[in-house]
Write an enzyme that holds these catalytic residues in place. Structure first.
Site, short mmCIF file in Angstrom:
data_model
loop_
_atom_site.label_atom_id
_atom_site.label_comp_id
_atom_site.label_asym_id
_atom_site.label_seq_id
_atom_site.Cartn_x
_atom_site.Cartn_y
_atom_site.Cartn_z
N GLU A 246 -2.82 14.64 -9.30
CA GLU A 246 -2.67 13.35 -9.30
C GLU A 246 -4.19 13.04 -8.24
O GLU A 246 -4.22 12.87 -7.54
CB GLU A 246 -1.47 12.19 -8.99
CG GLU A 246 -1.83 10.52 -9.25
CD GLU A 246 -2.55 10.37 -8.74
OE1 GLU A 246 -3.77 10.63 -8.88
OE2 GLU A 246 -2.21 9.44 -8.56
N CYS A 280 -5.17 4.05 -7.51
CA CYS A 280 -5.72 5.02 -8.38
C CYS A 280 -6.02 4.24 -9.58
O CYS A 280 -6.81 4.97 -10.69
CB CYS A 280 -5.45 6.02 -8.61
SG CYS A 280 -3.46 6.33 -8.36
#
EC number: 1.2.1.19
Length: 474
Positions: A246, A280
């Site tokens: 990720e 994010c």
């Protein structure tokens, strides 16, 4: 503050070089912690490998009971964890306690339940006289690398599914924000068998590389930057490890003319600047249709200007500092480069805050163009840009014209348009008329350079398993 490592069920001091850990709200050193030595990294992996022989064969019930106990002790020590997270990360204390701790506890409880629902498949007879079965089995030793923006939350996202599936874990939190993970080590050691959970401290070069490259590690899970992901994939290529990545994002926020502007303003004020924008999935790349562009910029600018930066222990603080001095400089540089274009206008913010700590003013930039760096590159700070668009086709193309593919949102009252646009966006998650909302039951993960693999949900649990075929002759 607990600063020892957890290796094979024992809390031990690191034997490597000492590294300072800072309070980003003041810039002061909280303490120095000795890194794990190469020998300690090896010992942690070998302890996990030895523990796997038994832990990998435990029943889902046993694994679930351990995860539930861990959830309970985190909840019981919620104030302690929140205070550590606030001091080490600069998060507002009330946010850490009220927002993050309950979500962290829920992740462990969800995967405790999910562990008991992970089934194989009785496939039947595909060859006369033979019965086939499909098993989902644990992989073995998982090396997990957690980031500095949500240290305890990301530790939970990595530990819970891996353990629920029957793996053993060696976790390395960021050397910038290790304190909650090390506190977790203290509590976990009396719940799980020795070696099932190991928690180390150290930098990527000194601890991360020998950990992820260890021949007995079967899988590496990273939440971090594209550069770190690229390094780990390259570093582990020769040993053909499974990787779970990720790697950040640059979330497009598509606002059509018919959107509820007040809802957009309220949403971006919250979801674009939460955790000082160090998220994010932050709502940081706004595309506003020409009919509402000016109104949105004006109202959003006024709203962002009311965000209160301050001391993490102040109940009225909405934004804390950035995580480190180096990151403060990166965010400041990105905004200065945007200002230097000549066509980008600072609506509010755009500067470091005077005084101690690593604070950057909540910033709104208008007039950004599709090819500008502020639109294309992740800033990871309290900085939101606004770009004008004409029509649906244009904005879908612009939204997808990005190396990132983690999160996105669409704001419109037209249900048909919401479905149509959502179907075309190349992002792991698309929200409609909201942003940022996550639940344990739903998968989180990206496309393109944002990585692959899922956190949370049953999909996240499956990522920590291997599919096996067993055929029995009869």
């Amino acid at each position: 503050m607990q600063h020892k490592l957890l290796i094979n069920g024992e809390l031990v001091s690191g034997e490597g070089e000492k590294q300072p850990v800072y309070n980003p709200a003041t810039g002061d050193v909280l303490l120095e912690i000795a890194e794990a030595s190469a020998e300690q990294v090896d010992a942690a992996v070998r302890a996990a490998d030895a523990a796997f022989a038994e832990w990998g064969q435990t029943t889902p019930k046993v694994r679930a009971e351990c995860l539930l106990k861990l959830a309970d002790v985190i909840e019981e020590n919620g104030q302690v964890f929140a205070e550590l997270e606030s001091r080490n990360c600069g998060k507002p204390l009330h946010s850490a306690f009220n927002d993050e701790i309950p979500a962290i506890v829920d992740v462990f409880r969800f995967f405790a339940g999910a562990a008991r629902c992970l089934n194989g498949l009785a496939a039947g007879e595909y060859l006369e006289g033979h019965t086939s079965m499909i098993r989902r089995d644990p992989l073995g030793v998982v090396a997990s690398i957690a980031p500095w923006n949500y240290p305890l939350m990301m530790a939970a996202w990595k530990l819970a599914p891996a353990l629920a599936a029957g793996n053993c874990v060696v976790l390395k939190p960021s050397e910038i924000t290790p304190l909650t993970a090390l506190k977790l080590a203290e509590l976990a050691k009396d719940i799980f068998p020795a070696g099932v959970i190991n928690i180390l401290f150290g930098r990527g070069k000194t601890v991360g590389d020998p950990l992820t490259g260890h021949p007995k590690v079967r899988m590496v899970s990273l939440t971090g930057s594209i550069a770190t992901g690229e390094h780990i994939i390259s570093h582990t290529a020769s040993s053909i490890k499974r990787t779970h990545m990720e790697l950040g994002g640059k979330a497009p926020v598509i606002v059509f003319d018919d959107a509820d502007i007040e809802a957009v303003v309220e949403g971006v004020r919250t979801f674009g600047y939460y955790n000082a924008g160090q998220d994010c999935t932050a709502a940081c790349r706004i595309y506003a249709q020409k009919g509402i562009y000016d109104t949105l910029v004006e109202k959003l600018g006024a709203a962002v200007a009311t965000l209160k930066s301050g001391a993490p222990d102040d109940e009225s603080t909405e934004l804390g500092p950035l995580s480190s001095l180096a990151h403060l400089e990166r965010v400041s540089k990105a905004v200065e480069e945007a200002k230097a274009t000549g066509h980008i206008k600072v609506i509010t913010g755009g500067e470091k805050r005077k005084g101690n700590g690593y604070y950057y003013a909540p910033t709104l930039l208008a007039g950004a163009l599709q090819d500008d760096a502020i639109v294309q590159k992740e800033v990871f700070g309290p900085v939101v840009s606004v770009t004008l668009f004409d029509n649906e086709e244009q904005v879908v193309n612009w939204a997808n014209d990005s190396q990132y593919g983690l999160a996105s949102s669409v704001w419109t009252k037209d249900v048909g348009r919401a479905h149509r646009v959502s179907a075309r966006l190349q992002y792991g998650c698309t929200w409609v008329n909201t942003h940022f909302m996550l639940v344990s039951e739903m998968p989180h993960g990206g496309q393109k350079l944002s990585g692959y693999g899922k956190d949370m949900s049953l999909y996240g649990l499956e990522d920590y398993t291997v599919v096996r075929h067993v055929m029995v002759k009869h």
